[in-house]
Design an enzyme around this catalytic site. Sequence first.
Site, PDB file in Angstrom:
ATOM      1  CG  ASP A  47     -32.134 -20.610 -41.255  1.00 20.72           C
ATOM      2  OD1 ASP A  47     -32.690 -21.854 -41.908  1.00 20.72           O
ATOM      3  OD2 ASP A  47     -32.651 -19.927 -40.868  1.00 20.72           O
ATOM      4  CD  GLU A  64     -32.174 -23.243 -45.848  1.00 19.43           C
ATOM      5  OE1 GLU A  64     -33.005 -23.985 -45.952  1.00 19.43           O
ATOM      6  OE2 GLU A  64     -32.160 -22.185 -45.078  1.00 19.43           O
TER       7      GLU A  64
END
Length: 712
Positions: free
Chosen positions: A409, A438
Amino acid sequence: MVSIKRDFLAYLDEMNLITILLPLSYHQGLSSSFYLTDGPGKSRLQIVKKFLIEGHYKYVCQFSEKYCFGTQYWIIDEHGGKTDLQIGAVIRTKTFDQMFYYSGTDLGVTYEPERSCFKLWAPTASQVKLKLCSTKSCYSEIVKLKREEKGVWTAIVHRDLERYKYSFLIQINQEWREAVDPYAKAVTVNGKRGVIVNVRKTDRPKMDLIPIESSVDAIIYETHIRDFTIHEDSGVKDKGLYLGAGELDTNDSSGGQTCLSYARDLGITHIEFLPFHDFEGVDELNPNQEYNWGYNPLHFNAPEGSYSTDPVNPYSRIIELKQLIDQVHRSGLRVIMDVVYNHVYSREQSSFEKIVPGYYFRHNEIGMPSNGTGVGNDIASERLMVRKFIVDSVRFWLEEYHVDGFRFDLMGILDIDTMNEVKKVCDAVSKDIIVIGEGWNLNTPLPFKQKAIIANQKKMPGIAQFNDRFRDTIKGSTFNIYDKGYAIGNDQYLDAAFEVITGSIGFNEEQGLFNEPVQTVNYIECHDNHTLWDKLQVCQKDTDEAVRQSYHRLATGIVILSQGIPFLHSGQEFFRTKQGDGNSYRSPDSINKLDWARKNKYKDNVEYIKGLIRIRKAYRCFRFRTAAEIRAQIRPFTAAPPLLGCILINGEESLLLVINPSAESRSIVLPSGEWAVLVNDRYAGKTPKGDTFQERAKIAPISLNVFFKKMT
């Protein structure tokens, strides 16, 4: 924690630099001299700077003596005033980092039936104590730890401490703080304290799975443990729990497959579960009263208790999570763990901040905590012991729980060296461990060249990144719900669409977004933001539902047949809706649940998606391993805009991919030969169906098409 009253303040900001703040209310903030002492003797400080700042005079002073961490020092001014020297910005210097780097693999608790060894890295502490409490007593036992090399504090307790609750008491800057062990493998309900467990009792053999040759062979299916089974007609016994997500042979009331068996039948290879390390946002004693995605990390090495049948029992969550992972493996699938090493739920209350204040988090140029994550804190992964914690944690989940990959994340908060160390650890366990993240460029005080972002992808060749250019090209902007991408009829994205479909490697450009197709995670929908169906409900509100289904099917099909790693949001194949909620991180089950009734309602679309997945698996040309292979084996196919096409060479076969995003049928001139249909607007399968075509073929509106011929 008791606050200490101080007439003035002093901080160690570098190894030989002290900052002193005298308030104007204290001798007008003036002192011509300062002394440093640790008891009997004292040495004079050299004042190198003095200036007025926010009601204080600030003095920057130097000293030449060696500072001994763990010793209490004092500053004395010319008036005889005295204050303790607090640990300041020195903890964020490279000298401090190198001085106290500890390479051992034994931080936390090492349990044996006859003794337990406790180790805590707390180099700025002047005292550390262990607080123990048995299950049979409400009273705590206090054990002093001994300071050893590299700022590690150690204690050994010679008896069986299994199931004892424990925490650490740390004295820093004359203040005591109580903290949970950051390396805790088990915690009490709602994570208030660590628990000593014998994890060997939960051991099980690691299952052998058919090796994955390349990450482009993966098809990732993202879901949330609770969403996956909580629907009233999921057919699962333990709804919303680890055990429920691992149940096999479950069916809805109509007899159709659901949950894990359904996912296996769909053809995906990896299930990516949203975070299941211990998080805030759900009361583990009343889990059905609250909902959370899990991006509020509390304890990184302990499983979340709200998914357990008995969150009070520290073993239940461990055993049941391992059973879930084993069940996924028995199904022939793999588990990707969504990890949140970029921030903590609350910086002030985190174990990191209590144990070594200011070290684990980034600070901006004025000394305030940075906020690139948007939640009030950024983990400083570039610091050696922070990096070590992340790498140790990844290794723990690989070795103890047998996970098969990680989804990072907000990976852009982290640094390149940390991510490459993570991949190195993964490769040492197995070459087919997948690492994705990400790679957004977020506003955190880390030099651009060090950020683990898409722009630096060439420095992380083994790590794949979510391709937002693919997402927005195919469906339209995620952040503008009215924006339409190529698959929704916007031919302004035609050239960009060809580029992302061929792996974003710069097929017709000098420089691609990625160097290799193994670096791109292709997706149009995930847990974040609106589902594609909900976006279509808004930006195509005046069209028939059948037309919206066609657009959705086309966009999803492009994900599956593009070069790179395909990523599907669970339920995407049956037009998942969250009733228009674009940020459902704490919305109720009625919004977030995977609605198995829609699977039956839209079963034709599910079968179509299954067919596309079979095609991807059957024909290697949809998953080329390298950019060189893509350039050598794919040729553009000339068709009138807005059609997009390419010819893919698959050994002795040729496949022709043609996309028509317009609402009108089109005719194309086929390359020479006899072409059979693998995919059209109604059918998708690895074996040809229907008539064959020569010279010309009609392309249906809003359709994905694949033609096949044997090479002569």
